[in-house]
Design a protein around this motif. Structure first.
Motif, PDB file in Angstrom:
ATOM      1  N   ASP A  83      -0.135   8.016  -7.219  1.00 55.31           N
ATOM      2  CA  ASP A  83      -1.575   8.156  -6.981  1.00 55.31           C
ATOM      3  C   ASP A  83      -2.169   9.333  -7.761  1.00 55.31           C
ATOM      4  O   ASP A  83      -3.313   9.279  -8.200  1.00 55.31           O
ATOM      5  N   ALA A 101       5.771   7.753  -4.709  1.00 51.26           N
ATOM      6  CA  ALA A 101       4.526   7.042  -4.386  1.00 51.26           C
ATOM      7  C   ALA A 101       3.335   7.985  -4.468  1.00 51.26           C
ATOM      8  O   ALA A 101       2.277   7.633  -4.997  1.00 51.26           O
ATOM      9  N   ARG A 161       0.812  -1.212   0.000  1.00 49.22           N
ATOM     10  CA  ARG A 161       0.000   0.000   0.000  1.00 49.22           C
ATOM     11  C   ARG A 161       0.849   1.267   0.000  1.00 49.22           C
ATOM     12  O   ARG A 161       0.438   2.296  -0.539  1.00 49.22           O
ATOM     13  N   ASP A 162       2.045   1.198   0.588  1.00 50.16           N
ATOM     14  CA  ASP A 162       2.829   2.424   0.686  1.00 50.16           C
ATOM     15  C   ASP A 162       3.449   2.819  -0.655  1.00 50.16           C
ATOM     16  O   ASP A 162       4.138   3.838  -0.751  1.00 50.16           O
ATOM     17  N   LYS A 163       3.204   2.042  -1.692  1.00 47.08           N
ATOM     18  CA  LYS A 163       3.673   2.446  -3.024  1.00 47.08           C
ATOM     19  C   LYS A 163       2.525   2.974  -3.879  1.00 47.08           C
ATOM     20  O   LYS A 163       2.713   3.249  -5.062  1.00 47.08           O
ATOM     21  N   GLY A 164       1.333   3.090  -3.285  1.00 47.26           N
ATOM     22  CA  GLY A 164       0.180   3.583  -4.043  1.00 47.26           C
ATOM     23  C   GLY A 164      -1.039   2.728  -3.754  1.00 47.26           C
ATOM     24  O   GLY A 164      -0.915   1.603  -3.249  1.00 47.26           O
ATOM     25  N   THR A 165      -2.220   3.264  -4.078  1.00 47.70           N
ATOM     26  CA  THR A 165      -3.449   2.518  -3.832  1.00 47.70           C
ATOM     27  C   THR A 165      -3.602   1.391  -4.865  1.00 47.70           C
ATOM     28  O   THR A 165      -2.928   1.386  -5.899  1.00 47.70           O
ATOM     29  N   SER A 173      -4.599   2.801  -8.151  1.00 50.69           N
ATOM     30  CA  SER A 173      -3.443   3.372  -8.871  1.00 50.69           C
ATOM     31  C   SER A 173      -2.615   2.259  -9.496  1.00 50.69           C
ATOM     32  O   SER A 173      -2.148   2.382 -10.638  1.00 50.69           O
ATOM     33  N   ILE A 209      -4.463   0.973 -12.548  1.00 43.49           N
ATOM     34  CA  ILE A 209      -4.482   1.954 -13.639  1.00 43.49           C
ATOM     35  C   ILE A 209      -3.121   2.029 -14.317  1.00 43.49           C
ATOM     36  O   ILE A 209      -3.015   1.996 -15.559  1.00 43.49           O
ATOM     37  N   MET A 210      -2.068   2.119 -13.512  1.00 42.95           N
ATOM     38  CA  MET A 210      -0.730   2.249 -14.104  1.00 42.95           C
ATOM     39  C   MET A 210      -0.331   0.969 -14.840  1.00 42.95           C
ATOM     40  O   MET A 210       0.355   1.023 -15.867  1.00 42.95           O
ATOM     41  N   ALA A 247      -2.035   8.409 -11.676  1.00 40.51           N
ATOM     42  CA  ALA A 247      -2.996   7.342 -11.991  1.00 40.51           C
ATOM     43  C   ALA A 247      -4.415   7.888 -12.098  1.00 40.51           C
ATOM     44  O   ALA A 247      -5.235   7.372 -12.867  1.00 40.51           O
TER      45      ALA A 247
END
Lengths: 202, 254
Positions: free
Chosen positions: B46, B42, A81-85, A88, A91-92, B49
């Protein structure tokens, strides 16, 4: 555990938040196919929609969608989680795979045409599972994007959905390189503020 | 690089906007910024994205869900050729099946206790099926008549040579042992270098414990259109284009 087969009934509708999506990924990391199924039900419209916008071809977009969720299944244990939701991450991953596919087939020109044409693509009716999360997130972000100056919005969207570099964008748009950089930076700064991510600190 | 500039450069990097000197300058600044840079990256992930949410939300065909779930539970191994690996997988399948039968019988006597055992066994069986399907894909590539063997050499001290098997109809397999582990937040990325045009990503991976690498990917490019395979160290999740000098490179012969 309920094993979900290819012809089995779809699970009951859920109303996921990004926390729920995280739980689905954690379940997938434990080898629970039901968790992956629920993540697919909640987010496949997002992944497929991005792939379709980039590639402009439903068959290619299907392959990218399959690829993304197969990758989630294989690498769910590596998600942090600490690298993005999770949204996200999805999507990426969808963007990266779709751009890879477009490049591998030498479709840059076609893909850009598809991007231009897909602005008016018809969106599917929302299912109950996304009423409180995905839909609201999309509405919020689209509002923020539409509030940008047209020249900023165009460059940012073109960048995301085409994968062009600063230099390539400048050539394509017939604008000076410095102007392109300035407009994208100003647009991204406004976007951060509009969607509630911390303001740029100098 | 000041914090505000680094933050924007993170956005630009994730969007794939940077190239040339801009890219090299950003990578150096990111390395120098340590934990702060990772946090900014990070956060940028978010933000960037979110732009994807402007794409229309479109239902994929209903059959796609079925295809996905079927792909997670490959067909059982049947009529395995007399190879040690195939026999082992077949035996494992029969052993688990036998275990399921035993569990089902005992479940009549103590259903509640064995329900948990049954669940665990089902999960184990699902895992074995996935592993068997994975190995079938590896074998199909390695044993393909048209498979090319590509040796990827490196100048990294004490790092091993890697081998790739590439068959146009079946895919691409990368194998190796004792491969060094990438740093935290980094991953290895395999690239197809075409005879003309930019490198094409063929997948990201991290070695297993012991440095074992076994990457199987369905390559969108054909071997005859490629001049080399390369592996570079990239940010976790992979990059649109290589951002570091490839540490392993192997020419694709005719």
């Amino acid at each position: 555990m309920t094993m979900i087969g290819g012809t089995g009934p779809r699970p009951a509708p859920v109303r996921p938040s990004d926390d729920d999506w995280t739980a689905f990924v954690e379940g997938a990391a434990r080898g629970d196919q039901n968790s992956l199924s629920r993540l697919y039900d909640a987010s496949s419209r997002l992944v497929y929609g991005i792939a379709l916008r980039i590639l402009g071809d439903p068959a290619d977009a299907e392959e990218v969608t399959l690829d993304v969720f197969s990758q989630v299944w294989r690498s769910a244990k590596d998600y942090s989680r600490d690298k993005g939701t999770v949204s996200s991450w999805l999507i990426m991953m969808a963007r990266s795979r779709a751009l890879d596919r477009a490049r591998s087939r030498g479709r840059r020109q076609g893909r850009e045409t598809a991007i231009d044409a897909s602005v008016d693509a018809v969106e599917s009716a929302a299912g109950p599972e996304e009423a409180t999360f995905l839909r609201l997130s999309a509405v919020r972000v689209r509002g923020a994007i539409s509030a940008l100056a047209p020249e900023q919005r165009e460059l940012i969207e073109l960048s995301f959905f085409s994968g062009l570099t600063h230099t390539e964008l400048a050539e394509r748009m017939g604008q000076p390189l410095g102007t392109v950089k300035t407009r994208i930076r100003a647009g991204m700064t406004k976007l951060r503020e509009a969607i509630g991510v911390s303001k740029e600190v100098q | 690089m000041e914090r505000g500039t680094l933050r924007f450069q993170c956005d630009a990097y994730l969007l794939g906007l940077l190239d040339g000197e801009d890219l090299r300058e950003f990578e150096a600044a990111l390395r120098a910024s340590g934990a702060e840079g990772k946090a900014l990256l990070a956060e940028s992930t978010d933000v960037v994205a979110k732009i994807g949410l402007t794409a229309p939300l479109v239902d994929p065909p209903a059959l796609l869900r079925t295809r996905l779930l079927k792909s997670l539970a490959p067909e059982p191994v049947v009529a395995a050729p007399p190879k040690p690996r195939g026999r082992l997988l077949a035996f494992a399948g029969w052993a688990v099946a036998a275990g399921l039968a035993v569990v089902s019988y005992l479940g009549l006597q103590n259903n509640s206790r064995l329900q948990g055992d049954l669940t665990a066994t089902q999960q184990e069986l699902a895992g074995l099926r996935i592993e068997a399907g994975h190995m079938k894909k590896v074998l199909s590539v390695v044993m393909a008549r048209d498979a090319r063997i590509i040796r990827l050499a490196t100048s990294v001290p004490e790092a091993p040579q890697l081998r790739a098997f590439w068959s146009k109809p079946t895919g691409l397999v990368l194998t190796g042992l004792n491969m060094p582990m990438p740093a935290a937040g980094r991953t290895m990325q395999l690239w197809i270098v075409p005879k003309s045009g930019n490198p094409i990503s063929a997948g990201v991976f991290r070695p297993e414990s012991g440095g074992q690498v076994l990457l199987v990917t369905a390559s969108a490019a054909a071997p005859e259109d490629a001049k080399a395979l390369a592996i570079s160290d990239e940010p976790e999740g992979g990059s649109a284009q290589p951002t570091t000098t490839p540490a392993w490179v192997g020419a694709v012969g005719d």
